[in-house]
Design a protein around this motif. Structure first.
Motif, short mmCIF file in Angstrom:
data_model
loop_
_atom_site.label_atom_id
_atom_site.label_comp_id
_atom_site.label_asym_id
_atom_site.label_seq_id
_atom_site.Cartn_x
_atom_site.Cartn_y
_atom_site.Cartn_z
N ASP A 11 -6.60 -5.78 2.37
CA ASP A 11 -7.27 -4.48 2.54
C ASP A 11 -7.96 -4.40 3.90
O ASP A 11 -7.91 -3.36 4.58
CB ASP A 11 -8.27 -4.26 1.40
CG ASP A 11 -8.77 -2.83 1.33
OD1 ASP A 11 -7.99 -1.90 1.64
OD2 ASP A 11 -9.93 -2.63 0.95
N PHE B 5 0.85 -1.18 0.00
CA PHE B 5 0.00 0.00 0.00
C PHE B 5 0.89 1.23 0.00
O PHE B 5 1.98 1.21 0.57
CB PHE B 5 -0.88 0.03 1.27
CG PHE B 5 -1.92 -1.05 1.30
CD1 PHE B 5 -3.22 -0.78 0.91
CD2 PHE B 5 -1.60 -2.33 1.74
CE1 PHE B 5 -4.19 -1.77 0.96
CE2 PHE B 5 -2.56 -3.33 1.79
CZ PHE B 5 -3.86 -3.05 1.40
N VAL C 63 -3.05 0.22 -3.83
CA VAL C 63 -2.29 -1.03 -3.83
C VAL C 63 -1.45 -1.12 -5.10
O VAL C 63 -1.84 -0.64 -6.16
CB VAL C 63 -3.20 -2.26 -3.70
CG1 VAL C 63 -3.87 -2.29 -2.34
CG2 VAL C 63 -4.24 -2.33 -4.81
N LEU D 249 -6.56 -9.56 -1.95
CA LEU D 249 -7.00 -8.17 -1.79
C LEU D 249 -7.93 -8.03 -0.58
O LEU D 249 -7.79 -7.08 0.20
CB LEU D 249 -7.69 -7.68 -3.06
CG LEU D 249 -8.19 -6.24 -3.03
CD1 LEU D 249 -7.04 -5.26 -2.82
CD2 LEU D 249 -8.93 -5.92 -4.33
N PRO E 11 -8.07 0.15 -3.95
CA PRO E 11 -8.63 -1.20 -3.83
C PRO E 11 -10.04 -1.33 -4.40
O PRO E 11 -10.36 -2.34 -5.03
CB PRO E 11 -8.61 -1.46 -2.32
CG PRO E 11 -7.48 -0.61 -1.83
CD PRO E 11 -7.52 0.63 -2.69
N HIS F 262 -5.25 -3.78 6.41
CA HIS F 262 -4.68 -2.44 6.26
C HIS F 262 -5.61 -1.38 6.85
O HIS F 262 -5.17 -0.45 7.49
CB HIS F 262 -4.41 -2.15 4.78
CG HIS F 262 -3.83 -0.80 4.53
ND1 HIS F 262 -2.57 -0.45 4.93
CD2 HIS F 262 -4.37 0.30 3.95
CE1 HIS F 262 -2.34 0.82 4.59
NE2 HIS F 262 -3.42 1.29 3.99
N ARG F 263 -6.91 -1.53 6.61
CA ARG F 263 -7.90 -0.59 7.13
C ARG F 263 -8.15 -0.81 8.62
O ARG F 263 -8.60 0.11 9.30
CB ARG F 263 -9.23 -0.69 6.38
CG ARG F 263 -9.15 -0.16 4.96
CD ARG F 263 -10.48 -0.21 4.25
NE ARG F 263 -10.80 -1.57 3.85
CZ ARG F 263 -11.89 -2.23 4.18
NH1 ARG F 263 -12.81 -1.67 4.93
NH2 ARG F 263 -12.09 -3.46 3.78
#
Length: 186
Positions: free
Chosen positions: A181, A51, A57, A177, A155, A184-185
């Motif tokens: 994701d 990221f 990404v 993904l 994303p 990451h979030r």
């Protein structure tokens, strides 16, 4: 800083992969080529998704010479640790080889998938460890023997494109993904 790129004389198909059972316990080893012959043998793999500061990404379009899913879009990089090698170490090496980049990588999940490549006749049956990292503004330095094209994308744009054009993406990308994701979030 100069990064060593992949050695084109290395035949990755002869390298060893670690065979695993359904829970990821090592049960043996075989060559990459043998692991990917139909019907496929379950083996350890990793998928890295980087990221940037904007939450985009880094995807790559796999080079035409890849023996599995050539010219399809995939996560930042992927590969196989050698038997007994740590997933994080193997992933960091592969990231340098393919993109000439380094990043602190964090393992965020694992999943198993089975997918056949109609074009090459090869099979992916992988116990896939997902790792993520965040990088700054330095541009990637892709190895053209590994990567045909690359792009930084939001994303949600990747998800929409996969839904409309699934054939242009590797079969493992949607799951990578989602896991990456969400972490990451997180």
């Amino acid at each position: 800083m100069t990064e060593k790129l992949a050695d084109p004389s290395t035949d990755r198909e002869t390298m060893l992969v670690e065979l695993v059972d359904e829970s990821g316990v090592a049960i043996g080893a075989c060559s990459v080529a043998d692991a990917h012959r139909p019907p496929g043998r379950l083996h350890r793999a990793f998928s890295v998704l980087l990221f940037d500061a904007h939450g985009h990404v880094l995807l790559q379009q796999r080079a035409a010479i890849k023996t599995r899913f050539p010219l399809q879009w995939a996560n930042t990089c992927c590969g196989h640790p050698l038997p007994g090698q740590s997933v994080a170490e193997a992933a960091a090496i592969r990231l340098r080889e393919e993109f000439g980049m380094t990043a602190a990588l964090t393992k965020v999940g694992v999943f198993t998938y089975l997918a056949g490549d109609e074009k090459t006749g090869r099979v992916e049956h992988e116990y896939d460890h997902v790792l993520i990292g965040v990088v700054g503004d330095g541009p990637p330095r892709p190895d053209p023997a590994e990567i045909a094209h690359w792009a930084w994308l939001p994303p949600q744009e990747v998800r929409a494109d996969v839904a409309q054009n699934s054939g242009k993406f590797t079969p493992w990308l949607p799951q990578v993904l989602e896991i990456a994701d969400q972490a990451h979030r997180g």
